[in-house]
Design an enzyme around this catalytic site. Structure first.
Site, PDB file in Angstrom:
ATOM      1  N   MET A  25       1.176  -1.184  -0.161  1.00 27.83           N
ATOM      2  CA  MET A  25       0.218  -0.135  -0.318  1.00 27.83           C
ATOM      3  C   MET A  25       1.014   1.481  -0.230  1.00 27.83           C
ATOM      4  SD  MET A  25      -2.995  -1.091  -0.103  1.00 27.83           S
ATOM      5  CE  MET A  25      -4.181  -0.433   0.519  1.00 27.83           C
ATOM      6  N   ASN A  37       2.672  -5.488 -10.164  1.00 26.84           N
ATOM      7  CA  ASN A  37       1.567  -5.115  -9.555  1.00 26.84           C
ATOM      8  C   ASN A  37      -0.115  -5.501  -9.687  1.00 26.84           C
ATOM      9  OD1 ASN A  37      -0.084  -3.512  -7.271  1.00 26.84           O
ATOM     10  ND2 ASN A  37      -0.741  -1.764  -8.526  1.00 26.84           N
ATOM     11  N   HIS A  90      -4.315  -4.532  -9.358  1.00 25.85           N
ATOM     12  CA  HIS A  90      -4.987  -3.790  -8.490  1.00 25.85           C
ATOM     13  C   HIS A  90      -7.100  -4.004  -9.119  1.00 25.85           C
ATOM     14  CE1 HIS A  90      -6.867   0.286  -7.400  1.00 25.85           C
ATOM     15  NE2 HIS A  90      -7.281   0.209  -8.575  1.00 25.85           N
ATOM     16  N   GLU A 148       4.291   5.893 -10.664  1.00 27.27           N
ATOM     17  CA  GLU A 148       2.715   6.743 -10.243  1.00 27.27           C
ATOM     18  C   GLU A 148       2.362   5.540  -9.703  1.00 27.27           C
ATOM     19  OE1 GLU A 148       1.562   9.210  -9.344  1.00 27.27           O
ATOM     20  OE2 GLU A 148       3.343  10.412  -9.525  1.00 27.27           O
ATOM     21  N   ASP A 161      -1.126   2.859  -9.952  1.00 32.46           N
ATOM     22  CA  ASP A 161      -1.723   1.790 -10.668  1.00 32.46           C
ATOM     23  C   ASP A 161      -2.114   2.636 -11.846  1.00 32.46           C
ATOM     24  OD1 ASP A 161      -2.551   0.835  -8.458  1.00 32.46           O
ATOM     25  OD2 ASP A 161      -4.338   2.412  -7.670  1.00 32.46           O
TER      26      ASP A 161
END
Lengths: 224, 224
Positions: free
Chosen positions: A95, A112, A114, A148, A150
């Site tokens: 996070m 990642n 999401h 950045e 996501d």
């Protein structure tokens, strides 16, 4: 030393995606193994999951983003991952913002997951946001990470229907089931050298056709 | 006068969604009929389509948003729609911002279709934007219109996979096929009095379960 791709997984919470990665690796479905798990939180249950499987764990406290502590944590993260011979970094419910040293040390090798169909609903607790927004179709995304949150190039997505009266919790659960399908798949493609990045496009070599299977659309599909 | 729901359709361009609505109405699949078609552009092919089916058409020029001309057009739009006994307004590729008089005259009775899985990719030419972004799953949305573009409560969405190497044109075509399925369905639900709005949630009475049919996820599904 095995010739399997060595993963470093970074978690902040309960680590259900970590578990799905561990399980897929142990079942020989990814061509990878989890070499180390790190967390910014000492009490993250993900660390406990890793220990149960004999995987080394490291707690790396992270200060406020941009602070000297955060920069030190960024460097420490690289040190730990490299010490364990990590070749692909998997953020799995991590996070915190990752730093420039980590990005530089693993170019094109940080993924990642999401719980939304990016670029819709970036941020946190987005399954609840999506339910409140009244979307009819939700989903999840595995993408390469950049500086950045996501935003990086998308590898694979899965879409699920929202059911009438769904609470955020119910929607989150439905999405999570698909997260557990697509993250190991993305890792396997990376391990097999089948992913290449061109701008925002991720090319999957010999990509399976989109899978539409009664619970989800997954695109590209899953390997047989 | 028939007891079918009277639609006013507003177009700016070629009107393929208008055509799908006309066809569905003529086939008796919506419980509605197209009472009038208006356009801000005199040359919009959608007007020609309407004329071929004997549907009255009105060209309503619209000045710059917020200008006196725009306000006059807003009033004129209401006048024309009411003169034709319109009960539901369907924006179908209408590219201008609708005004407060229209919104006041048809509360909860203006629909729009958008070629993306809102809230992702609001705006124009979004199929090409989505292809450039590298999404793996795209789609379309029918929603109630409010004073902002592409924002009102969502009625139905369809998701489609993006294929490797898809151009924006190819993706737009794949999405359009689903637009033609979901807009007539949303109109039918409205005609049957099965839609109610609560905040951002649209309740569909006796909603069919999500449809996952080999080309798309559509949620809620389509009536038998």
């Amino acid at each position: 030393m095995s010739d399997r791709l060595r993963l470093g997984v970074m978690v902040s919470g309960s680590g259900t995606n970590l578990q799905s990665i561990i399980d897929a690796c142990e079942a020989g479905r990814t061509g990878a193994c989890v070499a180390v798990v790190t967390s910014n939180r000492a009490s993250a249950f993900g660390l406990e999951r890793a220990r149960k499987h004999g995987i080394p764990t490291v707690h790396i406290p992270v200060g406020q983003t941009g602070s000297p502590e955060w920069e030190a944590a960024d460097a420490r993260q690289v040190e730990v991952l490299q010490a364990h011979g990590v070749q692909l970094v998997c953020l799995a419910g991590y996070m915190r913002k990752i730093g420039p040293r980590l990005l530089d040390a693993f170019p094109g090798a940080i993924m990642n997951i999401h719980p939304a169909l990016l670029p819709a609903f970036p941020g946190v607790e987005v399954q609840w946001t999506a339910a409140d927004y009244g979307v009819r179709i939700a989903g999840c995304t595995v993408h390469f990470a950049d500086e950045e949150f996501d935003r990086g190039p998308i590898i694979i997505q899965a879409a699920v229907p929202v059911m009438p009266g769904d609470t955020g919790d119910e929607l989150a659960h439905r999405i999570l089931q698909q997260e557990h399908r697509i993250y190991p798949q993305a890792i396997k493609w990376f391990a097999e050298g089948r992913l290449s990045i061109s701008g925002r496009q991720v090319l999957v070599k010999e990509a399976p056709p989109p899978l539409i299977d009664g619970t989800a659309i997954i695109s590209p599909g899953l390997d047989p």
